[in-house]
Design a protein around this motif. Sequence first.
Motif, short mmCIF file in Angstrom:
data_model
loop_
_atom_site.label_atom_id
_atom_site.label_comp_id
_atom_site.label_asym_id
_atom_site.label_seq_id
_atom_site.Cartn_x
_atom_site.Cartn_y
_atom_site.Cartn_z
N ALA A 134 -43.14 42.47 89.22
CA ALA A 134 -44.21 43.39 88.82
C ALA A 134 -44.06 44.74 89.52
N ALA A 135 -43.69 44.70 90.81
CA ALA A 135 -43.50 45.95 91.53
C ALA A 135 -42.31 46.73 90.97
N LEU A 136 -41.25 46.02 90.60
CA LEU A 136 -40.08 46.70 90.03
C LEU A 136 -40.43 47.32 88.69
N ARG A 137 -41.21 46.64 87.87
CA ARG A 137 -41.62 47.20 86.58
C ARG A 137 -42.45 48.46 86.76
N ASP A 138 -43.39 48.41 87.68
CA ASP A 138 -44.23 49.59 87.93
C ASP A 138 -43.40 50.76 88.43
N PHE A 139 -42.45 50.48 89.31
CA PHE A 139 -41.60 51.55 89.82
C PHE A 139 -40.75 52.17 88.71
N GLU A 140 -40.16 51.32 87.87
CA GLU A 140 -39.30 51.84 86.80
C GLU A 140 -40.10 52.65 85.78
N GLN A 141 -41.30 52.20 85.46
CA GLN A 141 -42.11 52.96 84.50
C GLN A 141 -42.56 54.29 85.09
N SER A 142 -42.93 54.30 86.37
CA SER A 142 -43.31 55.57 87.02
C SER A 142 -42.12 56.52 87.10
N LEU A 143 -40.94 55.96 87.41
CA LEU A 143 -39.73 56.78 87.48
C LEU A 143 -39.39 57.35 86.11
N LEU A 144 -39.48 56.53 85.07
CA LEU A 144 -39.15 56.99 83.73
C LEU A 144 -40.15 58.04 83.23
N LYS A 145 -41.42 57.86 83.56
CA LYS A 145 -42.42 58.84 83.17
C LYS A 145 -42.19 60.19 83.85
N GLY A 146 -41.87 60.15 85.15
CA GLY A 146 -41.56 61.39 85.86
C GLY A 146 -40.28 62.04 85.36
N TYR A 147 -39.28 61.24 85.01
CA TYR A 147 -38.02 61.78 84.49
C TYR A 147 -38.24 62.46 83.14
N GLN A 148 -39.06 61.85 82.30
CA GLN A 148 -39.36 62.47 81.00
C GLN A 148 -40.08 63.80 81.18
N ALA A 149 -41.04 63.85 82.09
CA ALA A 149 -41.74 65.11 82.36
C ALA A 149 -40.78 66.17 82.92
N PHE A 150 -39.84 65.73 83.73
CA PHE A 150 -38.88 66.68 84.30
C PHE A 150 -37.96 67.24 83.23
#
Length: 376
Positions: free
Chosen positions: A122-138
Amino acid sequence: QQEAAKRQQQQQQQQRKAAAVAGDQGLPPALLSLMSISEQSARRDALKQQMALAAQHLLAEPDKHVGPGLRLLLGCATDSDGYVVRLALLSCVAVFKDLLPGYRIRTATQDEQEMRVSKEVAALRDFEQSLLKGYQAFLKTLLAAATAKPSGSSSSSSSVLATARVAVRCMGQLLVARPGFNYSSDLLQALVPLMVHPDSQIQQTTCDTIKQLLLEDLQGTTSLEAVQLVADLVRKRKCSVPPLVVSSLLVARFEQVTPTAQGGEGIGGKGSKKAIGKKARKAKSKSDVDRDFDEAQAAPDAAQLAILQSQMLEALFEIFFRVLKHCSTATASHTSTPLQSNSNPTAPAANGFHDSSSSSSSGEGMVQPWSAARVH
């Protein structure tokens, strides 16, 4: 003095506006207070320290700081000061190149979200989704900076152009570092049109990116898409592209190309189309987990690589044959024009030759079809 006071007042208004925008983005209050500093050098130094601290925390403990750290860096990337924006973009690239995995992040399905998993998963999923969301915004920030049009004074125009150059360089570094990651197709579709950019530095940076991608992409999927996009660019512009666009593709190497056979398997044959269709149906029938596992492999599948390189070779043939046809057409039109316009009865026409000394002395020669001046 009045002009200096007016410029300072405009700068303070822009800083207050940037602080308001940053407040809407949910940035830390400490960063908001730094953005409201009126003195430029002090403001830059303070924001520089905050960006360095955020990047350090992200690299040390990414699972804890991925959310607030990326929000802080992205907030600085939308600042009114071009110097701060460029520093933020470069800081974000350094962070993402270190944090992005070598595989594509897949969004969990509804059934997978309802399944009971361990805390680590669950922690890995949350981290990957937060990372992907920030990458898309970048990426959206980079695209906006790369396509921004200069306006206003000369100093403002030069700052916008400098930011655009940094943004293009950042996009190229991300594409080369993680060619198989999410949004690689979006990066290619943003970078390939910039190969004919009016600015020579942006043009050179983009062509170097495509060249480096062809050299370092092991899977071949992103390289194939890049060559196909360049072929579309050459076709749409009717070969009116700089020579650097075509020469950047000369580094492509083909080791697994399917041999060509008339009516059989190979490039352009019926067998190749059947093989490609069969391979596509087989890949489509795979589950998402199997596809993710195949993409994570360091060594690509030999059969799939042969198909990709065959398609890439077809796209390269299309580019070079189109260019050669355009060159021959342009040469024929320019050489036939003096013969048709020669109506002087005293000219020596018995032997069928035409004296071109007058045209050469007047400075009119054959126009090169790839002249950089034709790029709009």
